[in-house]
Design a protein around this motif. Structure first.
Motif, PDB file in Angstrom:
ATOM      1  N   ASP A   1       0.850  -1.174   0.000  1.00  0.00           N
ATOM      2  CA  ASP A   1       0.000   0.000   0.000  1.00  0.00           C
ATOM      3  C   ASP A   1       0.898   1.241   0.000  1.00  0.00           C
ATOM      4  O   ASP A   1       2.025   1.171   0.520  1.00  0.00           O
ATOM      5  CB  ASP A   1      -0.898  -0.007   1.254  1.00  0.00           C
ATOM      6  N   PRO A   2       0.467   2.358  -0.586  1.00  0.00           N
ATOM      7  CA  PRO A   2      -0.823   2.672  -1.216  1.00  0.00           C
ATOM      8  C   PRO A   2      -0.995   2.024  -2.593  1.00  0.00           C
ATOM      9  O   PRO A   2      -0.021   1.487  -3.150  1.00  0.00           O
ATOM     10  CB  PRO A   2      -0.781   4.200  -1.318  1.00  0.00           C
TER      11      PRO A   2
ATOM     12  N   LYS B   1       1.414  -0.419  -5.111  1.00  0.00           N
ATOM     13  CA  LYS B   1       1.181  -1.794  -4.704  1.00  0.00           C
ATOM     14  C   LYS B   1       1.736  -2.764  -5.744  1.00  0.00           C
ATOM     15  O   LYS B   1       1.573  -2.566  -6.941  1.00  0.00           O
ATOM     16  CB  LYS B   1      -0.318  -2.048  -4.525  1.00  0.00           C
TER      17      LYS B   1
END
Length: 260
Positions: free
Chosen positions: A90-91, A95
């Motif tokens: 994440d973000p 990813k």
């Protein structure tokens, strides 16, 4: 080796071990402490608290703060000795990105690339953090260390070492490294360019404990990085609770880096 030589070597090994125990327990001055343990021995102990283990997994959160802007990145780290695989979770925009380090060589991969790209651990990852900052340290083998003094840091007696790189594949050319005499962990570092210019500082915390055959040992929980040219910008690396696990050799296979 003769039996006599073997007994002689064993005697000195036992004598040295007892001497180290007494010096650490009694908390003698830095000169006695340093003479009892070679810098390489001390750095090896410090390295074990920063990832140099035979199989370990943890989650890493990178947090950057500058003025009113704040960013986060989350990664899962799998490491064995000084090799590691980092997978960004994440973000969403990052990813699936991966970092692989094997024998001081590092590669970056993200979905859509035809093949992994070689990178340097010195390259910036996020904020003040370099790619090499998330790797296990191998200061005992990567640097020549000289004891240059003793300081008290936050009420804790520390030995200060001047570390100079033995080769070009390290993240930093030169480091001043503060080592807690009581805990035998690195608690502060100043990073210098090859020309001798200070450009980054870091502090380290060790809230985690890992089981060992002798009991427990500290493990890093937080690294705070401050850049000299931007003192208001701070980067925090939060190390989640580590888990000792067996890691398959294929984890560090470059040819499998594109696998999900």
């Amino acid at each position: 080796m003769s039996k006599k030589q073997g007994r002689h070597g064993l005697f000195h090994a036992v004598k040295r071990t007892v001497g180290l125990f007494l010096l650490w327990t009694l908390g003698l001055d830095s000169g006695a402490w340093a003479s009892a343990m070679a810098p390489t021995e001390i750095l090896s102990r410090c390295d074990r608290a920063r990832g140099n283990l035979e199989g370990i997994v943890w989650e890493l959160t990178i947090e950057t703060k500058e003025a009113d802007r704040q960013e986060h990145r989350f990664l899962e780290i799998k490491a064995k000795a000084f090799d590691f695989l980092a997978h960004t979770t994440d973000p969403p925009k990052v990813k699936g990105q991966k970092l692989l380090m094997v024998d001081h060589n590092m590669w970056f991969y993200k979905p859509g690339l035809s093949k992994p790209v070689p990178i340097s651990p010195r390259q910036k990852l996020m904020g003040g953090a370099s790619y090499g900052d998330i790797a296990a340290t191998n200061y005992a083998e990567d640097y020549d260390a000289t004891l240059v003094g003793e300081e008290t840091l936050d009420g804790e007696s520390c030995a200060v070492f001047d570390l100079k790189a033995r080769h070009k594949k390290v993240t930093y050319d030169r480091i001043l490294y503060w080592v807690s005499k009581k805990r035998v962990v690195g608690v502060q570092a100043h990073y210098f360019t090859l020309s001798g210019k200070l450009f980054k500082k870091a502090r380290f915390e060790y809230a985690h404990q890992l089981p060992t055959p002798e009991g427990t040992q500290p493990f890093i929980s937080k690294m705070t990085i401050m850049e000299v040219v931007a003192p208001d910008a701070v980067t925090h690396l939060h190390f989640g609770h580590p888990r000792l696990v067996a890691i398959a050799p294929a984890t560090f296979n470059l040819n499998l880096l594109r696998s999900p």
